[in-house]
Motif scaffolding. Structure first.
Motif, PDB file in Angstrom:
ATOM      1  N   GLU A  33       0.833  -1.204   0.000  1.00 44.57           N
ATOM      2  CA  GLU A  33       0.000   0.000   0.000  1.00 44.57           C
ATOM      3  C   GLU A  33       0.870   1.257   0.000  1.00 44.57           C
ATOM      4  N   SER A  34       1.937   1.233   0.756  1.00 42.96           N
ATOM      5  CA  SER A  34       2.844   2.367   0.801  1.00 42.96           C
ATOM      6  C   SER A  34       3.523   2.591  -0.548  1.00 42.96           C
ATOM      7  N   MET A  35       3.938   1.517  -1.178  1.00 52.91           N
ATOM      8  CA  MET A  35       4.637   1.640  -2.457  1.00 52.91           C
ATOM      9  C   MET A  35       3.699   2.049  -3.593  1.00 52.91           C
ATOM     10  N   GLU A  36       2.436   1.691  -3.468  1.00 57.17           N
ATOM     11  CA  GLU A  36       1.463   2.119  -4.483  1.00 57.17           C
ATOM     12  C   GLU A  36       1.441   3.647  -4.550  1.00 57.17           C
ATOM     13  N   ALA A  37       1.389   4.289  -3.400  1.00 54.71           N
ATOM     14  CA  ALA A  37       1.393   5.755  -3.358  1.00 54.71           C
ATOM     15  C   ALA A  37       2.767   6.303  -3.730  1.00 54.71           C
ATOM     16  N   TYR A  38       3.835   5.653  -3.291  1.00 52.16           N
ATOM     17  CA  TYR A  38       5.197   6.125  -3.550  1.00 52.16           C
ATOM     18  C   TYR A  38       5.499   6.153  -5.049  1.00 52.16           C
ATOM     19  N   PHE A  39       5.162   5.085  -5.751  1.00 49.56           N
ATOM     20  CA  PHE A  39       5.496   5.016  -7.164  1.00 49.56           C
ATOM     21  C   PHE A  39       4.561   5.844  -8.038  1.00 49.56           C
ATOM     22  N   LYS A  40       3.430   6.293  -7.488  1.00 52.74           N
ATOM     23  CA  LYS A  40       2.564   7.211  -8.234  1.00 52.74           C
ATOM     24  C   LYS A  40       3.166   8.600  -8.284  1.00 52.74           C
ATOM     25  N   GLY A  41       3.905   8.972  -7.249  1.00 49.13           N
ATOM     26  CA  GLY A  41       4.507  10.293  -7.171  1.00 49.13           C
ATOM     27  C   GLY A  41       3.619  11.256  -6.403  1.00 49.13           C
ATOM     28  N   PRO A  42       3.990  12.533  -6.383  1.00 48.48           N
ATOM     29  CA  PRO A  42       3.228  13.523  -5.627  1.00 48.48           C
ATOM     30  C   PRO A  42       1.799  13.644  -6.129  1.00 48.48           C
ATOM     31  N   LYS A  43       0.892  13.982  -5.215  1.00 53.19           N
ATOM     32  CA  LYS A  43      -0.520  14.108  -5.574  1.00 53.19           C
ATOM     33  C   LYS A  43      -0.802  15.344  -6.408  1.00 53.19           C
TER      34      LYS A  43
END
Length: 103
Positions: A62-72
């Motif tokens: 779950e953490s890496m899903e957000a990390y690899f998407k980049g900034p919001k």
């Protein structure tokens, strides 16, 4: 580096952050990966996640899903607008012979 080594290290990081509040844990995991893993390790991790992420803990995934998407949202740079054409009195640096403002 073997993907099994990456999975083992990733799960150790996730286990450390498990006791933290959820958002703090997600941010902490992402910050750790960004700060301490070199790019080739992050790239190998991304490749492993892209093929299913076998063996990785759900919290880590779950953490890496957000990390690899980049900034919001894109980072906005602040622009300084000079409202006065001249500097205020006393704003000029001192040129005293003793150096600094010693006088």
């Amino acid at each position: 580096m073997q993907s099994s080594d990456l999975v083992r290290m990733a799960n150790q990081i996730a286990a450390y952050f498990e006791t933290y509040p959820k958002q703090e844990a997600l941010d902490g995991i992402a910050m750790h990966i960004h700060s301490f893993w070199e790019p080739r390790m992050r790239n190998a991790l991304k490749a492993h996640i892209d093929t299913g992420g076998e063996g990785l803990s759900p919290l880590f995934l779950e953490s890496m899903e957000a990390y690899f998407k980049g900034p919001k949202s894109p980072v906005k740079q602040a622009a300084v607008q000079n409202q006065k054409a001249t500097a205020p009195k006393g704003a000029a640096p001192s040129v005293a012979s003793g150096g600094g403002d010693a006088g």
